[in-house]
Design a protein around this motif. Structure first.
Motif, short mmCIF file in Angstrom:
data_model
loop_
_atom_site.label_atom_id
_atom_site.label_comp_id
_atom_site.label_asym_id
_atom_site.label_seq_id
_atom_site.Cartn_x
_atom_site.Cartn_y
_atom_site.Cartn_z
N CYS A 22 0.86 -1.18 0.00
CA CYS A 22 0.00 0.00 0.00
C CYS A 22 0.90 1.23 0.00
O CYS A 22 1.60 1.48 0.99
N ALA A 23 0.89 1.95 -1.10
CA ALA A 23 1.71 3.14 -1.23
C ALA A 23 0.86 4.38 -0.98
O ALA A 23 -0.21 4.53 -1.57
N ALA A 24 1.35 5.23 -0.09
CA ALA A 24 0.65 6.48 0.22
C ALA A 24 1.30 7.64 -0.51
O ALA A 24 2.53 7.67 -0.66
N SER A 25 0.47 8.59 -0.96
CA SER A 25 1.00 9.71 -1.72
C SER A 25 1.74 10.71 -0.85
O SER A 25 2.50 11.53 -1.36
N GLY A 26 1.49 10.65 0.45
CA GLY A 26 2.18 11.54 1.36
C GLY A 26 2.75 10.77 2.53
O GLY A 26 2.66 9.54 2.58
N SER A 27 3.30 11.49 3.47
CA SER A 27 3.92 10.84 4.62
C SER A 27 2.87 10.19 5.50
O SER A 27 1.84 10.76 5.78
N ILE A 28 3.14 8.95 5.91
CA ILE A 28 2.24 8.27 6.84
C ILE A 28 2.80 8.30 8.25
O ILE A 28 2.15 7.87 9.19
N PHE A 29 4.04 8.80 8.38
CA PHE A 29 4.64 8.84 9.70
C PHE A 29 3.93 9.88 10.54
O PHE A 29 3.70 11.00 10.10
N GLY A 30 3.59 9.52 11.76
CA GLY A 30 2.93 10.46 12.65
C GLY A 30 1.43 10.47 12.52
O GLY A 30 0.75 11.19 13.25
N GLY A 65 -1.24 -15.53 12.97
CA GLY A 65 -0.31 -16.61 12.70
C GLY A 65 -0.06 -16.87 11.23
O GLY A 65 0.85 -17.62 10.86
N ARG A 66 -0.88 -16.25 10.36
CA ARG A 66 -0.72 -16.44 8.92
C ARG A 66 -0.34 -15.15 8.20
O ARG A 66 0.37 -15.19 7.21
N PHE A 67 -0.83 -14.02 8.69
CA PHE A 67 -0.58 -12.72 8.06
C PHE A 67 0.40 -11.93 8.92
O PHE A 67 0.37 -12.01 10.14
N THR A 68 1.21 -11.13 8.25
CA THR A 68 2.14 -10.24 8.93
C THR A 68 2.09 -8.86 8.30
O THR A 68 2.30 -8.72 7.09
N ILE A 69 1.79 -7.86 9.12
CA ILE A 69 1.75 -6.48 8.64
C ILE A 69 3.06 -5.80 8.99
O ILE A 69 3.64 -6.06 10.05
N SER A 70 3.52 -4.94 8.10
CA SER A 70 4.72 -4.16 8.37
C SER A 70 4.59 -2.81 7.67
O SER A 70 3.72 -2.62 6.83
N ARG A 71 5.44 -1.88 8.05
CA ARG A 71 5.39 -0.56 7.43
C ARG A 71 6.80 -0.02 7.26
O ARG A 71 7.68 -0.32 8.07
N ASP A 72 6.99 0.74 6.22
CA ASP A 72 8.25 1.43 5.97
C ASP A 72 7.91 2.91 5.88
O ASP A 72 7.47 3.40 4.84
N ASN A 73 8.08 3.62 6.98
CA ASN A 73 7.69 5.03 7.02
C ASN A 73 8.50 5.87 6.04
O ASN A 73 7.99 6.85 5.50
N ALA A 74 9.74 5.50 5.79
CA ALA A 74 10.57 6.25 4.86
C ALA A 74 10.04 6.15 3.43
O ALA A 74 10.19 7.08 2.63
N LYS A 75 9.41 5.01 3.12
CA LYS A 75 8.85 4.81 1.78
C LYS A 75 7.35 5.05 1.75
O LYS A 75 6.71 4.87 0.71
N ASN A 76 6.78 5.45 2.89
CA ASN A 76 5.33 5.68 2.98
C ASN A 76 4.55 4.48 2.46
O ASN A 76 3.57 4.62 1.71
N THR A 77 4.95 3.30 2.88
CA THR A 77 4.35 2.07 2.38
C THR A 77 4.05 1.12 3.52
O THR A 77 4.82 1.02 4.48
N VAL A 78 2.92 0.45 3.40
CA VAL A 78 2.51 -0.57 4.36
C VAL A 78 2.38 -1.88 3.59
O VAL A 78 1.92 -1.90 2.45
N TYR A 79 2.80 -2.96 4.21
CA TYR A 79 2.80 -4.27 3.56
C TYR A 79 1.93 -5.25 4.34
O TYR A 79 1.73 -5.11 5.55
N LEU A 80 1.46 -6.27 3.62
CA LEU A 80 0.77 -7.38 4.28
C LEU A 80 1.27 -8.67 3.63
O LEU A 80 0.98 -8.95 2.47
N GLN A 81 2.05 -9.42 4.39
CA GLN A 81 2.50 -10.73 3.95
C GLN A 81 1.45 -11.75 4.36
O GLN A 81 1.13 -11.86 5.55
N MET A 82 0.91 -12.46 3.39
CA MET A 82 -0.16 -13.42 3.64
C MET A 82 0.34 -14.81 3.28
O MET A 82 0.68 -15.07 2.12
N ASN A 83 0.39 -15.68 4.26
CA ASN A 83 0.82 -17.07 4.06
C ASN A 83 -0.32 -18.01 4.39
O ASN A 83 -1.30 -17.63 5.04
N SER A 84 -0.18 -19.25 3.95
CA SER A 84 -1.19 -20.29 4.24
C SER A 84 -2.58 -19.79 3.90
O SER A 84 -3.52 -19.93 4.70
#
Length: 114
Positions: A22-30, A65-84
């Motif tokens: 998920c890419a945001a057009s602006g900063s998501i930090f804060g 136990g199957r999904f993992t959310i993460s974020r990269d504030n420098a890239k203004n991006t949020v990820y969702l790793q979905m397994n199983s």
């Protein structure tokens, strides 16, 4: 107003994996916690995973136990790793703030089927 663009969905067999972005057009930090939501046909949109600015996470029981959310504030991006993945994970997936949501993006379709 921040714009959100989700990507990474697709067709996958049960037991497979996908990584959504998920890419945001602006900063998501804060801006507080960000979340991944999903909406299956005929059902209400539900929050499945959330992450705070400092990396604290929370998951719906159905994906724990199957999904993992993460974020990269420098890239203004949020990820969702979905397994199983399971057929019941089939839905359109969206990201947004948990509190004070911005306009919804177009979402990304995830289809889990043999």
């Amino acid at each position: 107003q921040v714009q959100l663009v989700e990507s990474g969905g697709g067709l996958v067999q049960p037991g497979g994996s996908l990584r959504l972005s998920c890419a945001a057009s602006g900063s998501i930090f804060g801006f507080g916690a960000m979340g991944w939501y999903r909406q299956a046909p005929g059902k209400q949109r539900e929050l499945v995973a959330a992450i705070t600015n400092t990396g604290g996470t929370n998951y719906a029981d159905s994906v724990k136990g199957r999904f993992t959310i993460s974020r990269d504030n420098a890239k203004n991006t949020v990820y969702l790793q979905m397994n199983s993945l399971k057929p019941e994970d089939t839905a359109v997936y969206y990201c947004n703030r948990v509190v004070g949501r911005w306009a919804w993006g177009q979402g990304t379709q995830v289809t889990v089927s043999p």
